[in-house]
Motif scaffolding. Structure first.
Motif, mmCIF file in Angstrom:
data_model
loop_
_atom_site.group_PDB
_atom_site.id
_atom_site.type_symbol
_atom_site.label_atom_id
_atom_site.label_comp_id
_atom_site.label_asym_id
_atom_site.label_seq_id
_atom_site.Cartn_x
_atom_site.Cartn_y
_atom_site.Cartn_z
ATOM 1 N N VAL A 30 -8.186 96.524 72.938
ATOM 2 C CA VAL A 30 -6.868 96.858 73.495
ATOM 3 C C VAL A 30 -7.022 97.348 74.934
ATOM 4 O O VAL A 30 -6.346 96.878 75.851
ATOM 5 C CB VAL A 30 -6.168 97.930 72.631
ATOM 6 N N ALA A 31 -7.941 98.291 75.135
ATOM 7 C CA ALA A 31 -8.164 98.842 76.478
ATOM 8 C C ALA A 31 -8.658 97.770 77.438
ATOM 9 O O ALA A 31 -8.233 97.716 78.604
ATOM 10 C CB ALA A 31 -9.164 99.992 76.397
ATOM 11 N N SER A 32 -9.543 96.895 76.954
ATOM 12 C CA SER A 32 -10.109 95.842 77.798
ATOM 13 C C SER A 32 -9.040 94.840 78.224
ATOM 14 O O SER A 32 -8.968 94.455 79.398
ATOM 15 C CB SER A 32 -11.229 95.126 77.037
ATOM 16 N N TYR A 33 -8.194 94.412 77.294
ATOM 17 C CA TYR A 33 -7.156 93.425 77.602
ATOM 18 C C TYR A 33 -6.102 94.004 78.545
ATOM 19 O O TYR A 33 -5.622 93.311 79.462
ATOM 20 C CB TYR A 33 -6.504 92.932 76.313
ATOM 21 N N ILE A 34 -5.731 95.252 78.333
ATOM 22 C CA ILE A 34 -4.754 95.891 79.219
ATOM 23 C C ILE A 34 -5.316 95.977 80.629
ATOM 24 O O ILE A 34 -4.603 95.784 81.620
ATOM 25 C CB ILE A 34 -4.378 97.286 78.682
ATOM 26 N N ASP A 35 -6.622 96.232 80.724
ATOM 27 C CA ASP A 35 -7.250 96.353 82.038
ATOM 28 C C ASP A 35 -7.247 95.028 82.787
ATOM 29 O O ASP A 35 -7.137 95.011 84.022
ATOM 30 C CB ASP A 35 -8.682 96.860 81.879
ATOM 31 N N THR A 36 -7.346 93.906 82.083
ATOM 32 C CA THR A 36 -7.330 92.604 82.768
ATOM 33 C C THR A 36 -5.987 92.377 83.455
ATOM 34 O O THR A 36 -5.942 91.840 84.567
ATOM 35 C CB THR A 36 -7.586 91.443 81.774
ATOM 36 N N VAL A 37 -4.917 92.793 82.805
ATOM 37 C CA VAL A 37 -3.586 92.635 83.405
ATOM 38 C C VAL A 37 -3.427 93.591 84.586
ATOM 39 O O VAL A 37 -2.797 93.251 85.598
ATOM 40 C CB VAL A 37 -2.485 92.875 82.348
ATOM 41 N N ARG A 38 -4.009 94.782 84.485
ATOM 42 C CA ARG A 38 -3.970 95.734 85.599
ATOM 43 C C ARG A 38 -4.657 95.155 86.831
ATOM 44 O O ARG A 38 -4.153 95.255 87.948
ATOM 45 C CB ARG A 38 -4.645 97.044 85.188
ATOM 46 N N VAL A 39 -5.832 94.523 86.618
ATOM 47 C CA VAL A 39 -6.564 93.918 87.733
ATOM 48 C C VAL A 39 -5.744 92.790 88.361
ATOM 49 O O VAL A 39 -5.677 92.657 89.594
ATOM 50 C CB VAL A 39 -7.934 93.393 87.258
ATOM 51 N N LEU A 40 -5.108 91.972 87.528
ATOM 52 C CA LEU A 40 -4.264 90.882 88.027
ATOM 53 C C LEU A 40 -3.113 91.438 88.866
ATOM 54 O O LEU A 40 -2.828 90.930 89.965
ATOM 55 C CB LEU A 40 -3.716 90.069 86.856
ATOM 56 N N ALA A 41 -2.451 92.473 88.375
ATOM 57 C CA ALA A 41 -1.325 93.071 89.101
ATOM 58 C C ALA A 41 -1.782 93.671 90.430
ATOM 59 O O ALA A 41 -1.100 93.535 91.451
ATOM 60 C CB ALA A 41 -0.664 94.136 88.232
ATOM 61 N N ASN A 42 -2.943 94.327 90.425
ATOM 62 C CA ASN A 42 -3.471 94.911 91.663
ATOM 63 C C ASN A 42 -3.843 93.829 92.681
ATOM 64 O O ASN A 42 -3.723 94.036 93.889
ATOM 65 C CB ASN A 42 -4.694 95.774 91.357
ATOM 66 N N TYR A 43 -4.292 92.696 92.189
ATOM 67 C CA TYR A 43 -4.682 91.599 93.076
ATOM 68 C C TYR A 43 -3.485 91.103 93.883
ATOM 69 O O TYR A 43 -3.605 90.773 95.070
ATOM 70 C CB TYR A 43 -5.285 90.464 92.251
ATOM 71 N N TYR A 44 -2.308 91.057 93.216
ATOM 72 C CA TYR A 44 -1.094 90.579 93.900
ATOM 73 C C TYR A 44 -0.183 91.720 94.362
ATOM 74 O O TYR A 44 0.875 91.463 94.947
ATOM 75 C CB TYR A 44 -0.318 89.629 92.986
ATOM 76 N N HIS A 45 -0.573 92.958 94.072
ATOM 77 C CA HIS A 45 0.184 94.147 94.515
ATOM 78 C C HIS A 45 1.639 94.126 94.041
ATOM 79 O O HIS A 45 2.552 94.482 94.786
ATOM 80 C CB HIS A 45 0.142 94.278 96.049
ATOM 81 N N ARG A 46 1.816 93.684 92.803
ATOM 82 C CA ARG A 46 3.163 93.759 92.240
ATOM 83 C C ARG A 46 3.107 93.688 90.717
ATOM 84 O O ARG A 46 2.062 93.375 90.131
ATOM 85 C CB ARG A 46 4.074 92.668 92.796
ATOM 86 N N SER A 47 4.240 93.984 90.099
ATOM 87 C CA SER A 47 4.314 94.034 88.642
ATOM 88 C C SER A 47 3.924 92.676 88.045
ATOM 89 O O SER A 47 4.326 91.628 88.571
ATOM 90 C CB SER A 47 5.732 94.398 88.206
ATOM 91 N N PRO A 48 3.139 92.667 86.951
ATOM 92 C CA PRO A 48 2.664 91.385 86.393
ATOM 93 C C PRO A 48 3.765 90.472 85.890
ATOM 94 O O PRO A 48 3.568 89.255 85.828
ATOM 95 C CB PRO A 48 1.748 91.830 85.240
ATOM 96 N N ASP A 49 4.937 91.016 85.551
ATOM 97 C CA ASP A 49 6.017 90.147 85.078
ATOM 98 C C ASP A 49 6.660 89.360 86.219
ATOM 99 O O ASP A 49 7.458 88.445 85.973
ATOM 100 C CB ASP A 49 7.087 90.964 84.336
ATOM 101 N N LEU A 50 6.281 89.666 87.483
ATOM 102 C CA LEU A 50 6.797 88.939 88.639
ATOM 103 C C LEU A 50 5.813 87.896 89.159
ATOM 104 O O LEU A 50 6.102 87.195 90.130
ATOM 105 C CB LEU A 50 7.143 89.926 89.764
ATOM 106 N N ILE A 51 4.651 87.814 88.516
ATOM 107 C CA ILE A 51 3.613 86.874 88.941
ATOM 108 C C ILE A 51 3.883 85.498 88.330
ATOM 109 O O ILE A 51 4.233 85.391 87.148
ATOM 110 C CB ILE A 51 2.228 87.401 88.538
#
Length: 281
Positions: A22-43
Motif C-alpha cells: 500500500v505504502a509503495s503504490y501510493i508513493d509511485t503516484v506521489r512521485v508521478l505528481a511531483n514530476y508534473y507538479h500537479r494533482s495526479p487526477d489532472l495528468i
C-alpha cells in the motif's frame, strides 16, 4: 492526507494488499505528481507515457522498479479514478534474470563473526540458519520457536503466507543461550525500544561487517537467504523441499539456485565424463 490519497489507500486495503505494498503504490503516484507538479487526477494519458519513457531512457530504472511504478500508477487510475487507458497495456518492462551472489559457508562465518552487536549477530545468524527474508527475521517472536519439534514459525511472510522452517541443533542452542543471557521470555525475539529491530539497521550492520571482512562479494542480508538455499542444494536436499522452506509459490523461482552452485556443476561434469567415456570416434 488528501482525499485522493485516502481513497487510493482504502481501495488498496479493500483489495487485500499488504501495508508495505500500500505504502509503495501510493508513493509511485506521489512521485508521478511531483514530476508534473500537479494533482495526479489532472495528468493525462500521454503525460504518463512520457513519464515512463523518462524512467526508461533517462533514469535508467530497473525492470523491477518500473514494474512497481506501473502497478501502483495503473491501480490508481483504473481502480480509484475508474480510467481505462491503453498505455498501461503497452508498458512491458524488459526482465533480465541475474544470478544472485552466494557466500560459501566459511564466508558466512567470517561475516557473522564481524557483527559486534549481539542482538544483530543472533538475528543475522537466525536469518541464515532458516533462510529468512530480513523482514521475516526482525518480526520473529519468542512464541514462534517450537523447541520440542525444532521448528520456527514464520508469520505473515511474502504474500501473507505462514510457514514452518526447520531449526537445526546449533541455531536452536544459540537462540536458547541468547534468550537466557538477555532475559527474553515473551514478545519480540529481537527487541528494540517499543518494538523490534529495524530492517535498515540490520542491513547497515551487515554491510559494515562485509566491508571490514576479507569477503569480496556484493553481499546484503538477502544474500544469506540465497546462500542458505544454495548450501542445502549442494548438500543434496530436494529442490521441492527447499521451495517450501523458502516460501516460494512456484518451483521456477527456486530453480535459480541450480545455476549458482559450484558443487552441482562439478558433479555434472563428473557424471557427463562417465557417460561419454565410451563414445567411439
Amino acid at each position: 492526507m488528501t482525499e485522493l490519497r485516502r481513497r487510493m489507500k482504502e481501495d488498496l486495503q479493500l483489495a487485500g494488499y499488504s501495508p508495505r505494498t500500500v505504502a509503495s503504490y501510493i508513493d509511485t503516484v506521489r512521485v508521478l505528481a511531483n514530476y508534473y507538479h500537479r494533482s495526479p487526477d489532472l495528468i493525462t494519458e500521454d503525460e504518463i507515457r512520457q513519464f515512463f519513457l523518462y524512467m526508461i531512457n533517462e533514469r535508467k530504472s530497473s525492470a523491477s522498479s518500473i514494474t512497481v511504478y506501473l502497478c501502483g500508477i495503473k491501480f490508481f487510475y483504473e481502480t480509484t479514478l475508474k480510467r481505462t487507458w491503453q498505455i498501461f497495456d503497452l508498458i512491458k518492462p524488459l526482465r533480465t534474470k541475474r544470478l544472485p551472489a552466494v557466500l560459501s559457508p566459511e564466508e558466512v562465518r567470517i561475516i557473522l563473526k564481524g557483527i559486534t552487536h549481539p542482538v544483530y549477530r543472533i538475528a543475522l545468524t537466525t536469518i541464515y540458519a532458516c533462510g529468512l527474508r530480513v523482514s521475516e527475521g526482525v518480526r520473529l517472536t519468542v512464541s514462534d520457536i517450537d523447541s520440542r519439534r525444532q521448528l520456527l514459525r514464520v508469520h505473515n511472510g511474502k504474500g501473507g503466507k505462514d510457514r514452518y522452517v526447520h531449526l537445526a541443533d546449533r541455531p536452536l542452542e544459540l537462540l536458547r543461550d541468547y534468550c537466557r543471557q538477555h532475559g527474553i521470555v515473551t514478545g519480540f525475539l529481537f527487541p528494540h525500544k517499543d518494538g523490534h529491530i529495524s530492517c535498515e539497521n540490520l542491513q547497515v550492520a551487515f554491510r559494515k561487517a562485509v566491508r571490514s571482512s576479507s569477503v569480496d562479494k556484493p553481499a546484503t542480508v538477502h544474500t544469506l537467504r540465497h546462500s542458505y538455499a544454495t548450501h542445502l542444494l549442494e548438500s543434496g536436499e530436494d529442490i521441492r523441499v527447499i521451495k517450501d522452506l523458502l516460501g516460494h509459490t512456484s518451483i521456477t523461482t527456486t530453480d535459480i539456485y541450480t545455476h549458482v552452485t559450484g558443487k552441482i556443476a562439478t558433479r555434472l561434469h563428473v557424471n557427463l565424463n562417465g557417460m561419454m567415456d565410451n563414445l567411439q570416434p
